[in-house]
Design a protein around this motif. Structure first.
Motif, PDB file in Angstrom:
ATOM      1  N   LEU A  69      -7.549   3.261 -10.135  1.00  0.00           N
ATOM      2  CA  LEU A  69      -7.111   1.870 -10.190  1.00  0.00           C
ATOM      3  C   LEU A  69      -8.314   0.941 -10.227  1.00  0.00           C
ATOM      4  N   GLU A  70      -8.071  -0.285 -10.610  1.00  0.00           N
ATOM      5  CA  GLU A  70      -9.146  -1.259 -10.602  1.00  0.00           C
ATOM      6  C   GLU A  70      -9.699  -1.400  -9.197  1.00  0.00           C
ATOM      7  N   THR A  71     -10.991  -1.605  -9.103  1.00  0.00           N
ATOM      8  CA  THR A  71     -11.640  -1.735  -7.801  1.00  0.00           C
ATOM      9  C   THR A  71     -11.629  -3.196  -7.375  1.00  0.00           C
ATOM     10  N   PHE A  72     -11.155  -3.397  -6.147  1.00  0.00           N
ATOM     11  CA  PHE A  72     -11.140  -4.747  -5.599  1.00  0.00           C
ATOM     12  C   PHE A  72     -12.075  -4.804  -4.398  1.00  0.00           C
ATOM     13  N   LEU A  73     -12.634  -5.952  -4.119  1.00  0.00           N
ATOM     14  CA  LEU A  73     -13.463  -6.140  -2.939  1.00  0.00           C
ATOM     15  C   LEU A  73     -12.548  -6.531  -1.790  1.00  0.00           C
ATOM     16  N   TYR A  74     -12.439  -5.613  -0.815  1.00  0.00           N
ATOM     17  CA  TYR A  74     -11.562  -5.873   0.308  1.00  0.00           C
ATOM     18  C   TYR A  74     -12.375  -6.297   1.520  1.00  0.00           C
ATOM     19  N   HIS A  75     -11.779  -7.167   2.323  1.00  0.00           N
ATOM     20  CA  HIS A  75     -12.347  -7.450   3.623  1.00  0.00           C
ATOM     21  C   HIS A  75     -11.846  -6.364   4.558  1.00  0.00           C
ATOM     22  N   ASP A  76     -12.644  -5.997   5.534  1.00  0.00           N
ATOM     23  CA  ASP A  76     -12.289  -4.898   6.431  1.00  0.00           C
ATOM     24  C   ASP A  76     -11.263  -5.386   7.447  1.00  0.00           C
ATOM     25  N   THR A  77     -10.021  -5.426   7.035  1.00  0.00           N
ATOM     26  CA  THR A  77      -8.959  -5.890   7.923  1.00  0.00           C
ATOM     27  C   THR A  77      -7.994  -4.754   8.196  1.00  0.00           C
ATOM     28  N   GLU A  78      -7.241  -4.931   9.261  1.00  0.00           N
ATOM     29  CA  GLU A  78      -6.286  -3.886   9.641  1.00  0.00           C
ATOM     30  C   GLU A  78      -5.195  -3.724   8.584  1.00  0.00           C
ATOM     31  N   ASP A  79      -4.800  -4.839   7.948  1.00  0.00           N
ATOM     32  CA  ASP A  79      -3.764  -4.770   6.912  1.00  0.00           C
ATOM     33  C   ASP A  79      -4.199  -3.894   5.757  1.00  0.00           C
ATOM     34  N   ASN A  80      -5.490  -4.005   5.367  1.00  0.00           N
ATOM     35  CA  ASN A  80      -5.985  -3.200   4.247  1.00  0.00           C
ATOM     36  C   ASN A  80      -6.022  -1.723   4.603  1.00  0.00           C
ATOM     37  N   VAL A  81      -6.359  -1.425   5.875  1.00  0.00           N
ATOM     38  CA  VAL A  81      -6.369  -0.031   6.332  1.00  0.00           C
ATOM     39  C   VAL A  81      -4.958   0.536   6.258  1.00  0.00           C
ATOM     40  N   GLU A  82      -3.988  -0.254   6.707  1.00  0.00           N
ATOM     41  CA  GLU A  82      -2.603   0.206   6.672  1.00  0.00           C
ATOM     42  C   GLU A  82      -2.135   0.392   5.228  1.00  0.00           C
ATOM     43  N   SER A  83      -2.566  -0.504   4.328  1.00  0.00           N
ATOM     44  CA  SER A  83      -2.199  -0.366   2.921  1.00  0.00           C
ATOM     45  C   SER A  83      -2.764   0.922   2.344  1.00  0.00           C
ATOM     46  N   GLU A  84      -3.991   1.240   2.740  1.00  0.00           N
ATOM     47  CA  GLU A  84      -4.606   2.487   2.271  1.00  0.00           C
ATOM     48  C   GLU A  84      -3.823   3.690   2.768  1.00  0.00           C
ATOM     49  N   ARG A  85      -3.383   3.634   4.016  1.00  0.00           N
ATOM     50  CA  ARG A  85      -2.588   4.740   4.564  1.00  0.00           C
ATOM     51  C   ARG A  85      -1.267   4.869   3.812  1.00  0.00           C
ATOM     52  N   ASP A  86      -0.646   3.735   3.527  1.00  0.00           N
ATOM     53  CA  ASP A  86       0.622   3.769   2.784  1.00  0.00           C
ATOM     54  C   ASP A  86       0.417   4.394   1.411  1.00  0.00           C
ATOM     55  N   ARG A  87      -0.674   4.011   0.755  1.00  0.00           N
ATOM     56  CA  ARG A  87      -0.959   4.547  -0.576  1.00  0.00           C
ATOM     57  C   ARG A  87      -1.193   6.047  -0.518  1.00  0.00           C
ATOM     58  N   GLU A  88      -1.939   6.480   0.523  1.00  0.00           N
ATOM     59  CA  GLU A  88      -2.219   7.910   0.659  1.00  0.00           C
ATOM     60  C   GLU A  88      -0.924   8.691   0.892  1.00  0.00           C
ATOM     61  N   GLN A  89      -0.041   8.139   1.697  1.00  0.00           N
ATOM     62  CA  GLN A  89       1.226   8.824   1.945  1.00  0.00           C
ATOM     63  C   GLN A  89       2.057   8.920   0.670  1.00  0.00           C
ATOM     64  N   PHE A  90       2.065   7.835  -0.096  1.00  0.00           N
ATOM     65  CA  PHE A  90       2.811   7.849  -1.355  1.00  0.00           C
ATOM     66  C   PHE A  90       2.249   8.912  -2.289  1.00  0.00           C
ATOM     67  N   GLU A  91       0.929   8.963  -2.409  1.00  0.00           N
ATOM     68  CA  GLU A  91       0.303   9.923  -3.317  1.00  0.00           C
ATOM     69  C   GLU A  91       0.546  11.360  -2.860  1.00  0.00           C
TER      70      GLU A  91
END
Length: 372
Positions: A320-342
């Protein structure tokens, strides 16, 4: 004067005996036929039928027609089948009820810690705790000596207690998608462990050498973490059948990877591998190998054309396109959600691949194009 010996012709005696037996059987047969046609036998059948119906609580209306008993109605067979089904259903319900006495289940984000009453239920054999805000597992887990299944996915657990090593009967441990950064060496004392799932903890980088003692483990999932290499302890798990170390930081595989002689499924996608070692060819039981092919520059030809029935799949991730994320808890949770989906996607994909009789030997393109 000598003894007089009378000599019989045995064949004559046998013929006489067989004739008598034949006559007797014919007489018995005629008698049975006579009784079967007689009204007394019919009355007896009807009476037996009525008695059986009464025993099973079948009303008269079910077998009486115009005041006559109809013994041709297969009501007894139907009742018998229903009785058997009821017995099976009752037995199943009783089994489930009995089994539920040994299972503890907890779910819901309103839970921040385990209930105090749990420590009194040391007879439990399974814990199923998921999607809560619980961060720690108490030390009193050591009291649960009968515990065989510890399912703790999708919580907020930051560490496991060293007392987990006291669970000698433990067979399954699932701490996937939590916040673990390390695993206690004492887990290596759980020598009956067969399944270990540490996927999606994001920050795990190593496993303690003591886990080498887990010789009964058949399933290991350490995907979606930050392992730079395959931990030595995993290479010493001699009974391993399934290893998922996808989505980590691997750049190469150890040359002695063939120590995993029982391995059947090896998932390596979403790493940074540039080559595959020839030692893979020595793993005769390996039936499915999945890698990301974007960075591969060297693949042993024999891996692609393996005579052992190996299914080699090289995924083109199309990141996917690379985005610059701020290190927030929401982004960590989004990453976990994506990993679970994959992971769910890959499970379905692998199940489909296994069912195919014919498929390309390699370079099957798959795109992950999901936006959360």
């Amino acid at each position: 004067m000598g003894h007089q010996v009378i000599i019989f012709d045995i064949s004559v005696v046998r013929g006489f005996w067989e004739t008598q037996v034949k006559k007797y059987k014919e007489i018995r047969k005629k008698e049975k036929e006579r009784l079967a046609q007689s009204s007394l036998e019919k009355i007896k059948q009807e009476w037996d039928f009525v008695l059986e119906c009464r025993k099973k609580g079948i009303p008269q209306s079910a077998y009486l027609k115009n005041g006559f008993i109809d013994t041709t109605v297969k009501i007894l067979d139907k009742t018998e089948k229903k009785t058997q089904l009821c017995k099976k259903s009752t037995l199943s319900d009783e089994t489930d009820k009995e089994r539920s006495k040994f299972i503890f289940q907890l779910c819901g984000e309103h839970w921040t810690e385990l209930p105090d009453s749990l420590k009194e239920q040391t007879h439990l054999k399974e814990w199923h705790i998921y999607k809560t805000q619980i961060q720690t597992i108490p030390a009193y887990v050591a009291l649960f000596q009968e515990l065989k299944v510890l399912e703790l996915p999708n919580n907020q657990i930051t560490d496991l207690p060293v007392e987990i090593g006291c669970l000698k009967q433990l067979k399954e441990l699932n701490v996937s998608f939590n916040h673990l950064k390390s695993i206690p060496p004492e887990l290596g004392n759980c020598e009956n462990l067969e399944k270990l799932d540490l996927a999606g903890n994001i920050e795990l980088t190593e496993l303690p050498f003591e886990l080498s003692n887990l010789k009964q483990v058949r399933f290991v999932d350490v995907s979606a973490n930050k392992f730079p290499t395959i931990p030595i302890c995993i290479l010493r798990m001699s009974s391993l059948h399934w290893l998922d170390i996808s989505n980590n930081k691997l750049k190469d595989l150890p040359q002695d990877i063939d120590r995993l002689s029982e391995l059947q499924t090896f998932l390596l996608q979403k790493n940074k591998l540039t080559y595959l070692p020839r030692a893979l060819l020595n793993m005769s039981k390996l039936s499915l190998l999945v890698v990301s092919g974007d960075n591969l520059v060297e693949i042993p030809t024999d891996v692609c054309d393996s005579p052992t029935g190996l299914k080699f799949i090289s995924l083109k991730d199309n990141p996917l396109e690379t985005f610059l994320y701020h290190d927030t808890e929401d982004n960590v949770e989004s990453e976990r959600d994506r990993e679970q989906f994959e992971k769910e996607f890959m499970k379905a994909y692998i199940a489909d691949i296994r069912e195919r009789e014919y498929m390309p030997c390699y370079t099957t393109k798959v795109s992950f194009t999901i936006q959360l």
